[in-house]
Design a protein around this motif. Structure first.
Motif, mmCIF file in Angstrom:
data_model
loop_
_atom_site.group_PDB
_atom_site.id
_atom_site.type_symbol
_atom_site.label_atom_id
_atom_site.label_comp_id
_atom_site.label_asym_id
_atom_site.label_seq_id
_atom_site.Cartn_x
_atom_site.Cartn_y
_atom_site.Cartn_z
ATOM 1 N N PRO A 140 0.799 -1.240 0.091
ATOM 2 C CA PRO A 140 0.084 0.033 0.054
ATOM 3 C C PRO A 140 1.043 1.266 0.109
ATOM 4 O O PRO A 140 0.164 2.402 -0.184
ATOM 5 C CB PRO A 140 -0.812 -0.185 1.512
ATOM 6 N N GLN A 141 2.057 1.203 0.398
ATOM 7 C CA GLN A 141 3.057 2.466 0.455
ATOM 8 C C GLN A 141 4.412 1.709 -0.337
ATOM 9 O O GLN A 141 4.939 0.847 -0.296
ATOM 10 C CB GLN A 141 3.373 2.693 1.824
ATOM 11 N N MET A 222 -1.952 2.548 -4.460
ATOM 12 C CA MET A 222 -0.931 2.820 -3.283
ATOM 13 C C MET A 222 -0.434 4.318 -3.329
ATOM 14 O O MET A 222 -0.942 5.035 -4.083
ATOM 15 C CB MET A 222 0.335 1.883 -3.938
ATOM 16 N N SER A 303 6.027 -0.105 3.593
ATOM 17 C CA SER A 303 6.826 -0.880 2.674
ATOM 18 C C SER A 303 8.171 -1.080 2.688
ATOM 19 O O SER A 303 8.694 -1.844 2.040
ATOM 20 C CB SER A 303 6.266 -0.755 1.276
#
Length: 451
Positions: A140-141, A222, A303
């Motif tokens: 997501p990141q 993202m 991440s």
């Protein structure tokens, strides 16, 4: 490839060729046996379908033909020079890329007595309902480090797009940059590599959309976080790593807190982990302590995996369950994928045995362990103040037909009737303990019982 097994055989045999010779007059008016187990073939352009069948009769088989004129299929097995009364075949039906449907595959079996049997199998279109996928899946990141001199950051996108029917395109959209690009794809698998520059430091929402030839799409959303470099301790190519439960205190464990991860390549490691609760949290360490190198994620980018004990945060696993974990220290990345329990995982009664336990003599069996879930077991006991045989343990059923052991260093647990046992050091602790075992992905622990 689909397996469509057609049994054209009064004897009902498949996969084996039987040859009976001879021809009696009583079969002169008998058509060959013809039974088709499947009533329909459902397929799609470019697919391959295995058609298996068996023809039998008292009169020898002369030929078997498979015909679909609209697709240019006309395959004949000529058996005229043989005297087989049973013939087994397997034919690979290749569906044309431009195939039209609602067709018929006609299978005609003929015998030397002049009799024949015809079976017609309707062929229809199998709709495409599966969306394409990206491997590895996007976090997501995504963290992008800014160069302090140029004030630019570079994101090297690198993933594999896959679809079971065929790919059409991938679109990358970053509105606030701005950046929008659509790349044409083809085939079942395609490598996607792009380099995108970011400036200034900021959080950039991004959407990557993959479309297949049937119009199915998958969208990955993202945030790309472009930021200046963070302080990190040196990274090494360790011989192995350990994954640990950040919600637990390692001092509460006598054995099993540090779960080993195998080295799969330079700076790359892979292991398994059971998340007991939702929002479980894990760290990674090269040693069986948390005082030195400790890998977690950046407080700024969830991440980005990095080495900075006291600065990094643990990786969060959203849902309880079994997981496979892959980390790449040099690439600062990780991936966590859910695991299904293996079909052959043991879930019967289980007992603890070993040395140094207070429930009985060395190597005796404990009472039956408590089953806390389908594959997780617990047993409460205490440790002896000393043991001439040291401290070891393993798990077994009552008849020793299923035995779980570990190597002496407790890096790997496995099922084996003979071998080593897990060795542990209680460090003078003689209180009560809870011994656990998980048979889904074998792993044992010994934890101090805190009242």
């Amino acid at each position: 490839m689909k397996n469509i097994k057609s049994f054209i055989c009064a004897l009902g045999v498949a996969g084996v060729t039987f040859t009976f010779t001879g021809c009696n007059n009583e079969y002169d008016d008998v058509a060959p046996g013809s039974y088709v187990e499947t009533e329909r073939i459902e397929t799609f352009p470019g697919d391959k379908v295995m058609v298996s069948g068996t023809v039998s009769n008292g009169s020898p088989i002369s030929s078997v033909s498979l015909v679909c004129e609209e697709w240019g299929i006309n395959h004949v097995y000529d058996r005229a020079s043989y005297d087989d009364n049973v013939f087994v075949y397997e034919y690979t039906l290749e569906v044309p890329d431009d195939a039209t449907f609602n067709q018929t595959l006609t299978i005609t079996a003929k015998c030397k007595n002049g009799k024949s049997t015809v079976r017609e199998i309707p062929i229809s279109y199998l709709p495409d309902t599966s969306a394409p996928v990206a491997t590895p899946a996007f976090n997501p990141q995504i963290g992008v480090e800014m160069d302090v001199t140029s004030n630019k950051g570079v994101w090297n996108i690198d993933f594999m797009a896959s679809d079971d029917r065929g790919l059409k395109s991938v679109s990358i959209s970053i509105p606030s940059l701005p950046y929008n690009e659509t790349i044409e794809l083809s085939g079942l698998n395609a490598s996607v590599k792009k380099t995108i520059e970011f400036t200034p430091p900021n959080t950039y929402p991004c959407a990557i959309t993959i479309e297949d030839v049937s119009g199915n799409v998958s969208v990955s959303n993202m945030d790309v976080v472009a930021m200046y470099p963070e302080t990190e301790n040196p990274i090494y190519d360790y011989s192995g790593m350990y994954v640990v439960d950040a919600n637990e205190d390692p001092d509460d464990y006598i054995n099993g807190y540090y779960r080993y991860m195998d080295r799969k390549g330079e700076y790359q490691y892979e292991g398994k982990f059971y998340a007991a609760t939702d929002d479980s949290k894990v760290y990674f360490t090269p040693e069986r302590n948390l005082d030195g190198d400790l890998y977690g994620v950046s407080p700024n980018v969830s991440s980005k995996l990095m080495n900075n004990n006291g600065y990094v945060l643990p990786v969060t696993i959203a849902k309880s369950g079994y997981y496979g974990i892959y980390i790449d220290l040099k690439a600062h990345t990780y991936s966590i994928s859910s695991l299904e329990v293996p079909e052959n995982a043991y879930n019967g009664d289980l007992y603890l045995s070993g040395t140094g336990f207070a429930f009985g003599d060395d190597w005796s069996l404990s009472d039956k362990m408590t089953k806390v879930s389908d594959y997780r077991y617990e047993f409460e006991t205490s440790l002896k103040s000393s043991s001439s045989s040291g401290y070891q343990y393993y798990f077994t059923n009552s008849g020793w037909s299923t035995v779980f052991r570990a190597d002496a260093e407790c890096k790997w647990w496995y099922e084996a009737s003979e071998g080593t046992c897990a060795v542990f050091d209680p460090d003078e602790y003689t209180g009560e303990v809870i011994v656990t075992f998980d048979s889904a992905y074998p792993w044992g622990t010994i934890k101090k019982k805190n009242e």
